[in-house]
Every structure is written in C-alpha cells, then in structure tokens.
Design an enzyme around this catalytic site. Structure first.
Site, short mmCIF file in Angstrom:
data_model
loop_
_atom_site.label_atom_id
_atom_site.label_comp_id
_atom_site.label_asym_id
_atom_site.label_seq_id
_atom_site.Cartn_x
_atom_site.Cartn_y
_atom_site.Cartn_z
N ALA A 10 0.84 -1.20 0.00
CA ALA A 10 0.00 0.00 0.00
C ALA A 10 0.88 1.25 0.00
CB ALA A 10 -0.91 -0.02 1.22
N GLY A 11 1.88 1.25 -0.88
CA GLY A 11 2.75 2.42 -1.00
C GLY A 11 2.21 3.36 -2.07
N SER A 12 3.12 4.09 -2.73
CA SER A 12 2.70 5.11 -3.69
C SER A 12 1.94 4.50 -4.87
CB SER A 12 3.92 5.87 -4.20
OG SER A 12 4.66 6.36 -3.12
N LEU A 13 2.58 3.60 -5.59
CA LEU A 13 1.90 3.06 -6.78
C LEU A 13 0.75 2.13 -6.42
CD1 LEU A 13 4.31 2.25 -9.73
CD2 LEU A 13 3.03 4.32 -9.21
N ASN A 105 10.39 -1.30 -10.82
CA ASN A 105 11.32 -0.60 -11.71
C ASN A 105 12.55 -1.47 -11.93
OD1 ASN A 105 12.18 1.54 -13.20
ND2 ASN A 105 12.45 2.94 -11.48
N LYS A 184 14.33 1.93 -20.16
CA LYS A 184 14.14 2.73 -18.96
C LYS A 184 15.31 2.52 -17.99
CE LYS A 184 10.65 4.06 -15.63
NZ LYS A 184 9.70 3.54 -14.67
N ASN A 202 18.44 17.02 -12.05
CA ASN A 202 18.74 16.40 -13.36
C ASN A 202 19.40 17.40 -14.31
OD1 ASN A 202 17.52 14.18 -12.30
ND2 ASN A 202 15.72 14.21 -13.62
N SER A 252 14.63 9.97 -8.75
CA SER A 252 14.07 9.13 -7.68
C SER A 252 15.19 8.60 -6.78
CB SER A 252 13.27 7.97 -8.27
OG SER A 252 14.07 7.26 -9.19
P1 NAP Z 1 6.63 2.50 -1.81
O1 NAP Z 1 5.84 3.76 -1.76
O2 NAP Z 1 7.84 2.35 -0.96
O3 NAP Z 1 5.63 1.29 -1.55
C1 NAP Z 1 6.04 -0.03 -1.38
C2 NAP Z 1 5.06 -0.68 -0.43
O4 NAP Z 1 5.32 -2.08 -0.37
C3 NAP Z 1 5.13 -0.15 1.01
O5 NAP Z 1 3.84 0.30 1.38
C4 NAP Z 1 5.54 -1.37 1.81
O6 NAP Z 1 4.91 -1.47 3.07
C5 NAP Z 1 5.01 -2.48 0.94
N1 NAP Z 1 5.59 -3.78 1.24
C6 NAP Z 1 6.89 -4.17 1.20
N2 NAP Z 1 7.00 -5.46 1.56
C7 NAP Z 1 5.75 -5.89 1.86
C8 NAP Z 1 5.22 -7.14 2.31
N3 NAP Z 1 6.00 -8.19 2.53
N4 NAP Z 1 3.88 -7.23 2.50
C9 NAP Z 1 3.06 -6.16 2.29
N5 NAP Z 1 3.51 -4.96 1.86
C10 NAP Z 1 4.84 -4.83 1.64
O7 NAP Z 1 7.12 2.21 -3.31
P2 NAP Z 1 6.57 2.81 -4.69
O8 NAP Z 1 7.12 4.18 -4.87
O9 NAP Z 1 5.11 2.60 -4.80
O10 NAP Z 1 7.35 1.89 -5.72
C11 NAP Z 1 6.95 0.55 -6.04
C12 NAP Z 1 7.68 0.17 -7.33
O11 NAP Z 1 7.19 0.98 -8.39
C13 NAP Z 1 9.19 0.44 -7.25
O12 NAP Z 1 9.90 -0.54 -7.94
C14 NAP Z 1 9.35 1.79 -7.93
O13 NAP Z 1 10.63 2.00 -8.50
C15 NAP Z 1 8.27 1.67 -9.01
N6 NAP Z 1 7.78 2.98 -9.50
C16 NAP Z 1 7.36 3.94 -8.62
C17 NAP Z 1 6.88 5.15 -9.10
C18 NAP Z 1 6.39 6.24 -8.17
O14 NAP Z 1 6.07 7.34 -8.65
N7 NAP Z 1 6.28 6.03 -6.88
C19 NAP Z 1 6.84 5.38 -10.49
C20 NAP Z 1 7.26 4.38 -11.37
C21 NAP Z 1 7.75 3.17 -10.86
P3 NAP Z 1 5.15 -0.47 4.32
O15 NAP Z 1 4.31 0.73 4.01
O16 NAP Z 1 4.64 -1.27 5.44
O17 NAP Z 1 6.62 -0.18 4.34
#
Ligand code: NAP
Length: 305
Positions: A10-13, A105, A184, A202, A252
């Site tokens: 339940a993170g950003s994406l 990613n 990418k 950047n 990032s």
């Molecule tokens: P994030 O905000 O750090 O979210 C990751 C989530 O995964 C966190 O909420 C974390 O929980 C959860 N998690 C980790 N292990 C877990 C488990 N065992 N069980 C349940 N939940 C678990 O990451 P994000 O930014 O969304 O990125 C996710 C992927 O998308 C990455 O590879 C990133 O590079 C890629 N991406 C992101 C964006 C962007 O704008 N954010 C854009 C393009 C690509 P907790 O909250 O409990 O720590």
C-alpha cells in the site's frame, strides 16, 4: 462479478492503482504486511488519493498475508528488493491460473518472481506515472503518465485490461515490454547515479555532458550485447532530452538517498554491471560509476544493494 484485484503493497503506486480501481467499482483488496499495519490502516478508514489538490478516501478492504481467500490476480506494488519475499508469503493462496502484474522498476526482480511461480502468468509493467506518500495511507498523484504492460512469453493481452480502462489508468499492451524495461533501465543508469554523486538536479548534468555521453556509449554496447538493439537506438539523444525536460527535478534515486531510504541500485546499475560481467564485456565507466555510487551509499549508512 469481475475478479478481485489483490494489491500487495500500500505504497505510492499500490495506492494509486487501488484507489482508481475502487473508484470505478472494481473489487479490490489490499494486502498489508502484518496485523499491526492492518490495525493502523483500519484506523485511517481507507486509502486517500490526493489529486490536483482535492482528496478523497476510499474504504478499500485490507487484509494480511494470512487471510484465507484464494488470489486469482495480484498486483505486486512493492519495491524491487521486497517483491520476491512478499510474493513468497502469498504463494499458498495463489490459484493455479493466477496472474501477477509486476510494477517494479529496473530488471531482475520480475524474473526472480516468475522463476518462483512457474505456473503463474507474470505480466511485467513499466510506468511513467508519478506518486508519493505525504503520510501513512495517503498518496499524492504527482505526475500523469502511462503504463505499458506485457508478457514476454504470451503476446495475447489479458481481458482485464478492461478494468484499467474503466478505472482511467492510461495503459497499453506492449509486445516488446523487455525492450521498454531495458530502455528505462539504461536512462536511469545514465542519469540517476550521477545526480547522487554530484548532489544535483537532473538539469545540472548538462555540465557533465562528456561523462553522460561516455556512459551512454557503454550502455548502448551493453544493450546490443544483451539482444536489445532497439533499446540502444538514439539512447544518448533521449538521455539528453530527459535531462533537459526534467531539469528542475531531483531523480528518484537522489530522493531516496536524501531521505535515507534504501535504493533499488541492484535492479538498475547493479543489474547492468552484472549483465556486462556475464557477457564478459568491459564497461569501465559504468563499473566505476557503480563503485563510486556504492561508496556514497555506504558513507551515508545506506545498504549497498
Ligand atoms: P513505496 O511507496 O515504498 O511502496 C512499497 C510498499 O510495499 C510499502 O507500502 C511497503 O509497506 C510495501 N511492502 C513491502 N514489503 C511488503 C510485504 N512483505 N507485505 C506487504 N507490503 C509490503 O514504493 P513505490 O514508490 O510505490 O514503488 C513501487 C515500485 O514501483 C518500485 O519498484 C518503484 O521504482 C516503481 N515505480 C514507482 C513510481 C512512483 O512514482 N512512486 C513510479 C514508477 C515506478 P510499508 O508501508 O509497510 O513499508
């Protein structure tokens, strides 16, 4: 009734997808780490999406990995370094025809998850959407973009792309998803580590034009060697375009390091350097970049991988 989307992370994406699917009436369930995270989530009464200054809370049902329901469709929205372990926890709940959508990613984590689940269909995604958390269970939709989805082993698009359409998630089915992911990754390797080393936005990389050009030449060689010539085409030109178009932004990786968060280096520059070694390709500048970046991470007390 359409198939439930289980969202892992339940993170950003994960929140960006969960809220838009829920808003469209698609059944969604959120899988949280443990009982403590579930209790915190339930106290918040849902996921909040902040979009163009307006916020809305969606009461998506939360559960832990121990919940008994079978999982037919799983959106893996963890960081690359967490994906394999997080999916392993759910292995017993995945149905034989389960489909996984991997949002990570870089490269490496997708193959690791797919190898762990030879029966499941693993769909790889590459997204240019941008979101960040401004609090627990709250996400700001910062940059509109596009998500490409594809399956390197089956060219047929899944029927559930309809759900994404209904949810207003801009997407396309890609028959060359690996090319997109490699491209990418190469863009990331040419820009992000340097922004950490020079502690800059950047756009400031325009002052390091020669270094960027040398890295692009080595990355192009690597892509050709890895059977990805299309990803190598015009790489330097596109890197320069991105540096210019995102001049005011912090990458990032810069943001992760500045916030003291673990980076995804092993799935980006680390993956590229490992691929070069596997192909016995000498890419001295890329390898030196990795050494310098790891030194910088260790100096800041961050993991080297
Ligand atoms: P994030 O905000 O750090 O979210 C990751 C989530 O995964 C966190 O909420 C974390 O929980 C959860 N998690 C980790 N292990 C877990 C488990 N065992 N069980 C349940 N939940 C678990 O990451 P994000 O930014 O969304 O990125 C996710 C992927 O998308 C990455 O590879 C990133 O590079 C890629 N991406 C992101 C964006 C962007 O704008 N954010 C854009 C393009 C690509 P907790 O909250 O409990 O720590």
């Amino acid at each position: 009734m359409s198939t439930t989307w289980h969202i892992l992370g339940a993170g950003s994406l994960g929140t960006l997808w969960a809220t838009r699917l829920a808003r469209a009436g698609v059944p969604v369930r959120l899988i949280l780490r443990d009982e403590a995270r579930l209790a915190s989530y339930q106290a918040a009464k849902g996921l909040t999406l902040v979009e163009q200054g307006a916020e809305h809370t969606y009461p998506v049902i939360g559960e832990t990995p121990d919940s008994p329901e079978p999982i037919h469709r799983l959106l893996v929205a963890c960081k690359a370094y967490d994906a394999q372990d997080a999916v392993a926890q759910l292995q017993h709940r995945l149905t034989p025809d389960a489909e996984l959508i991997l949002l990570q990613n870089g490269l490496g984590s997708q193959d690791a998850v797919a190898a762990q689940l030879p029966q499941a269909r693993c769909i790889f995604a590459s997204s240019t959407e941008g979101a960040f958390r401004d609090g627990d269970w709250r996400v700001v939709f910062a940059g509109h973009g596009y998500t490409w989805l594809g399956d390197a082993s089956h060219p047929t698009p899944p029927l559930w792309l309809e759900d994404l359409h209904a949810a207003g998630i801009p997407h396309d089915w890609s028959t060359d998803i690996l090319t997109r992911l490699w491209r990418k990754l190469a863009l990331n390797c040419a820009i992000n580590p340097l922004t950490v080393l020079y502690q800059c936005r950047n756009g400031e990389l325009q002052a390091h034009h020669c270094e960027v050009a040398t890295l692009c030449a080595e990355l192009g060689e690597l892509l050709e060697c890895c059977g990805q010539p299309a990803a190598a085409q015009g790489l330097q030109h596109e890197v320069e375009r991105v540096i210019h178009a995102t001049a005011a932004n912090y990458s990032s990786m810069f943001q992760d390091v500045a916030a003291g968060r673990r980076t995804e280096i092993s799935y980006l520059l680390g993956y590229a350097c490992q691929a070069a070694t596997r192909h016995q390709l000498s890419l001295p500048h890329l390898q030196q970049l990795q050494v310098r970046l790891v030194e910088q991470l260790l100096a800041r007390g961050l993991p080297r991988d």
